[in-house]
Design a protein around this motif. Structure first.
Motif, mmCIF file in Angstrom:
data_model
loop_
_atom_site.group_PDB
_atom_site.id
_atom_site.type_symbol
_atom_site.label_atom_id
_atom_site.label_comp_id
_atom_site.label_asym_id
_atom_site.label_seq_id
_atom_site.Cartn_x
_atom_site.Cartn_y
_atom_site.Cartn_z
ATOM 1 N N HIS A 82 0.834 -1.195 0.000
ATOM 2 C CA HIS A 82 0.000 0.000 0.000
ATOM 3 C C HIS A 82 0.868 1.244 0.000
ATOM 4 O O HIS A 82 0.476 2.293 0.516
ATOM 5 C CB HIS A 82 -0.912 0.002 1.233
ATOM 6 N N ASN A 83 2.069 1.112 -0.552
ATOM 7 C CA ASN A 83 2.962 2.256 -0.505
ATOM 8 C C ASN A 83 3.522 2.592 -1.884
ATOM 9 O O ASN A 83 4.539 3.249 -2.006
ATOM 10 C CB ASN A 83 4.119 1.950 0.464
ATOM 11 N N GLU A 130 -4.852 -2.327 -4.736
ATOM 12 C CA GLU A 130 -4.270 -3.263 -3.762
ATOM 13 C C GLU A 130 -5.066 -3.265 -2.471
ATOM 14 O O GLU A 130 -5.407 -4.316 -1.931
ATOM 15 C CB GLU A 130 -2.847 -2.814 -3.410
ATOM 16 N N ALA A 131 -5.337 -2.054 -1.998
ATOM 17 C CA ALA A 131 -6.039 -1.944 -0.721
ATOM 18 C C ALA A 131 -7.434 -2.540 -0.824
ATOM 19 O O ALA A 131 -7.920 -3.197 0.103
ATOM 20 C CB ALA A 131 -6.115 -0.474 -0.294
ATOM 21 N N LEU A 132 -8.082 -2.333 -1.952
ATOM 22 C CA LEU A 132 -9.431 -2.865 -2.110
ATOM 23 C C LEU A 132 -9.413 -4.386 -2.003
ATOM 24 O O LEU A 132 -10.227 -4.991 -1.294
ATOM 25 C CB LEU A 132 -9.998 -2.417 -3.462
ATOM 26 N N CYS A 151 -9.192 4.397 5.587
ATOM 27 C CA CYS A 151 -9.277 5.837 5.418
ATOM 28 C C CYS A 151 -7.899 6.445 5.257
ATOM 29 O O CYS A 151 -7.667 7.318 4.432
ATOM 30 C CB CYS A 151 -9.963 6.422 6.655
ATOM 31 N N ASN A 152 -6.973 5.955 6.055
ATOM 32 C CA ASN A 152 -5.630 6.508 5.985
ATOM 33 C C ASN A 152 -4.964 6.184 4.658
ATOM 34 O O ASN A 152 -4.325 7.047 4.036
ATOM 35 C CB ASN A 152 -4.800 5.971 7.158
ATOM 36 N N VAL A 153 -5.113 4.958 4.206
ATOM 37 C CA VAL A 153 -4.452 4.569 2.958
ATOM 38 C C VAL A 153 -4.994 5.368 1.774
ATOM 39 O O VAL A 153 -4.239 5.805 0.906
ATOM 40 C CB VAL A 153 -4.645 3.055 2.687
ATOM 41 N N ARG A 190 1.563 2.697 5.593
ATOM 42 C CA ARG A 190 2.316 2.433 4.372
ATOM 43 C C ARG A 190 2.785 0.983 4.383
ATOM 44 O O ARG A 190 3.959 0.690 4.564
ATOM 45 C CB ARG A 190 3.514 3.372 4.273
ATOM 46 N N HIS A 191 1.840 0.079 4.161
ATOM 47 C CA HIS A 191 2.194 -1.335 4.238
ATOM 48 C C HIS A 191 3.055 -1.729 3.057
ATOM 49 O O HIS A 191 2.906 -1.230 1.947
ATOM 50 C CB HIS A 191 0.929 -2.189 4.235
#
Lengths: 160, 550
Positions: free
Chosen positions: B415-416, B426-428, B463-465, B476-477
């Motif tokens: 996620h970075n 990716e996050a989804l 929310c943060n991502v 920031r995974h």
């Protein structure tokens, strides 16, 4: 007939508490629960931790030494069994059962031992220590709530 | 004016006989969909409301050319729940001069989730002075024309969609079909955001909201959280980071109880630490992710029962500063000390408050000679990637501590990346999988609450991502491969986690509902926990690599 009855009346297991304890020590968890409902004597025996101790570590070899002070300090063998060991064993059993039923081995279900392996003991002890820690409560954490399966109300409160 | 209008956004009552089976009425006759958004509209009034909204939109549309377009995104929505009478008032106000400034729009995201901050809503409808609204969120937004969107004056899928959808009859038939449309809409919206096409993005957000509400289960929740995050990004209403850490700790506790990820992390890390401490008599663990200290009882118990007896155990817990002056770290320390005394382990504790790990220095931690040090970080290291140079500093100070072992648990996802759309995609996928694994945990009322809180915990990460950038974006995974490269180049060598850890992890998972669907995998000495085929978190262990003789 009358003779046999006389004989039976002369021998009552409740008069031989030590023998009774030895017998009850060999039961599995569910049977112990059933035994606890028989009479007051049996109930008080099943409340002894030593009975549960032999249940917990019966077939673990070599038997873990020095575990007792830790277990007793964290709440006793009975609680260890109820809260931690039993769920671990049951989950393993249900998996084995579903596998065996899948393979058509209906008769084998008798042979699945309700004993715990060393790994299961280790896992249970870890979970037991977490359970104790959560019960220390106070402030944050679970906010003093107990989970549905915990027997928190049976334990004496701990002084922090 | 077609009577088709109620088919779209306001379709609660008129569609009863019709096709969409999702549009059920709530008890009390309120339309369920709008109720979800905070609007209380009787289903019987829906057609009426929709008609009024359309009239309003027409008037607003005309009015906009008169140069009050800046109000489109600035004004605040007052008491939105009583939709019917509010609309009535507005219409009567509007029908005279179009220069009259109506409090027509809401700029706050009416989020569907529980995480609404409604600090800017007043009950006094006559107060149109935007400067009176505290917080820069509204007044700061004298938007440049590019974001004064013609249609989407409302943030979220609200009743506005009833008039924007005029030309698009939305007939939601098949839940699976809407699921696919939902994903496409989310991706399209993210792409629009990526291309700075905020007008399109705003229009898509509304459609997403509508589609999301008609879903069920995990898909609905994930879509809702992502839609909220996108909306925040589009309308620049960034989430407040001021929520104190005790709240996020609380959320994490529920997450701990509900699903096995954190327990897995703790158990595998503890196993590595236990093995590294074999034979040592003085041990010191430095925990970057102290929180409630849930990891340490199990380690202390294992140390107490190890052959040869327990070592003397020191624990240094690092935590963020507390806003309300309670010393959370100290309280945790007391509980751990009590446990240690109960099981007869010599214990020493120190709590260390640091707002960032980069502020730490090995010399502050009082590392004594002769003690074996372990450093533990669960979901903390990725935060250091937000500012350049920080991760190197942290890894450097870890090395200076001279640890026997460093255990790192991180989310297994990238996620970075530099491109927003890639991160979003990716996050989804990642969070969809996570939410899927949470489904079915809520059986009793207590565990339902647990599940909701766990979802909120994840929702904050989402929310943060999606919505944050720069130093605010701390989630920031990175993948295990990326961390392995980073640790390797910082001078750490990999330690293989043994089969003990694997076995414990597998047994642990069997205890959880849905245990069969979790997968434990071993990957090059590291252990990963995943749901079905998707790995979600990974545990790895590191030691100082031997220096080449120079």
């Amino acid at each position: 007939m009358a003779n046999e009855k006389e004989k039976k009346l002369k021998f009552c297991i409740n008069d031989h508490r030590d023998v009774l304890v030895e017998i009850l020590k060999r039961l599995d968890g569910r049977s112990l629960g059933v035994a606890a409902s028989v009479c007051r004597l049996w109930c008080s025996i099943t409340r002894q931790d030593s009975v549960w101790e032999s249940l917990c570590f019966r077939h673990v070899s070599p038997p873990p030494s020095d575990v007792r002070p830790v277990v007793v300090a964290l709440g006793g063998y009975r609680r260890l069994y109820m809260v931690c060991l039993r769920p671990v064993i049951l989950s393993r059993l249900s998996r084995q059962l579903s596998l065996r039923l899948g393979n058509g081995g209906a008769g084998d279900s008798e042979r699945i031992k309700r004993i715990c392996t060393r790994d299961e003991v280790q896992l249970s002890l870890s979970l037991f220590s977490i359970d104790y820690y959560e019960r220390l409560g106070g402030g944050t954490g679970r906010l003093g709530e107990s989970s549905a399966s915990s027997l928190m109300f049976l334990c004496k409160p701990v002084n922090v | 004016m077609k009577r088709e209008r109620p088919d779209t956004g306001g379709g609660g009552c008129s569609m009863e006989a019709g096709k969409s089976k999702m549009w059920k009425e709530e008890d009390g006759g309120m339309d369920e969909l709008l109720a979800v958004l905070g609007y209380k509209v009787r289903s019987s009034d829906m057609a009426d409301v929709a008609q009024k909204l359309e009239q309003l939109e027409m008037v607003m549309g005309n009015a906009q050319e008169d140069g009050i377009s800046h109000l489109a995104s600035d004004t605040v929505h007052y008491n939105p729940s009583d939709l019917a009478s509010w609309l009535g008032t507005m219409l009567s106000e509007l029908n005279p001069p179009p220069n009259f400034d109506p409090p027509a729009q809401q700029t706050q995201p009416r989020s569907i989730t529980p995480l609404v901050e409604s600090s800017s809503l007043y009950d006094d409808p006559s107060d149109y002075d935007l400067r009176a609204i505290p917080g820069g969120a509204i007044c700061r937004q004298i938007e440049p024309p590019s974001t004064a969107l013609r249609e989407p004056k409302r943030m979220k899928p609200s009743s506005a969609s009833s008039e924007t959808e005029l030309t698009r009859p939305v007939v939601l038939l098949d839940s699976q079909e809407t699921g696919i449309r939902l994903v496409h809409a989310l991706m399209a919206c993210a792409e629009a955001v990526q291309q700075e096409n905020l007008k399109l993005a705003g229009a898509l957000i509304k459609q997403i909201g509508l589609l999301a509400v008609s879903q069920a289960g995990a898909m609905k929740k994930v879509a809702t959280y992502f839609a909220e995050a996108l909306a925040r990004r589009i309308y620049r209403l960034y989430p407040q980071e001021s929520l104190d850490s005790s709240f996020s700790d609380l959320l994490q506790m529920h997450f701990y109880e509900t699903c096995p990820y954190l327990k897995f992390a703790h158990f595998t890390a503890n196993q590595a630490i236990l093995e590294a401490f074999a034979g040592k008599n003085q041990v010191h663990v430095i925990d970057f992710s102290m929180k409630q200290g849930m990891q340490w009882p199990a380690l202390m118990q294992a140390l107490a029962l190890r052959p040869g007896g327990p070592p003397s155990f020191r624990l240094t817990g690092i935590g963020p500063p507390q806003p309300d002056n309670t010393d959370a770290l100290q309280q945790v320390g007391w509980k751990l000390a009590h446990l240690a005394e109960t099981i007869h382990v010599e214990f020493e504790y120190r709590g260390f408050v640091a707002s960032s790990l980069a502020d730490l220095d090995a010399s502050m931690l009082d590392i004594r000679p002769g003690e074996a040090v372990a450093v533990n970080s669960v979901f903390e290291l990725h935060r250091m990637l937000a500012r350049p140079g920080e991760i190197e500093k942290v890894l450097g100070s870890i090395k200076a501590m001279g640890p026997e072992i460093v255990t790192v648990v991180e989310q297994e996802a990238n996620h970075n990346g530099p491109v927003f759309l890639d991160r979003f995609t990716e996050a989804l996928h990642y969070y969809s999988t996570l939410f899927d694994s949470l489904e079915g945990c809520g059986v009793s009322p207590a565990s339902t609450q647990d599940q909701v809180m766990s979802e909120a915990y994840l929702g904050r990460q989402i929310c943060n991502v999606v919505a944050c950038e720069g130093v605010d974006r701390v989630e920031r995974h990175e993948t295990l491969g990326q961390w392995q490269t980073r640790m390797g180049s910082a001078g750490f060598g990999s330690v293989h986690l043994g089969s003990n850890a694997f076995k414990q992890a597998s047994m642990l998972l069997a205890l959880f509902a849905g245990g069969d669907d979790y997968r434990v995998e071993e990957n090059n000495g590291c252990i990963m926990l995943g749901w079905h085929t998707r790995p979600l978190i990974s545990t790895s262990a590191w030691k100082l690599a031997k220096k080449d003789p120079e």
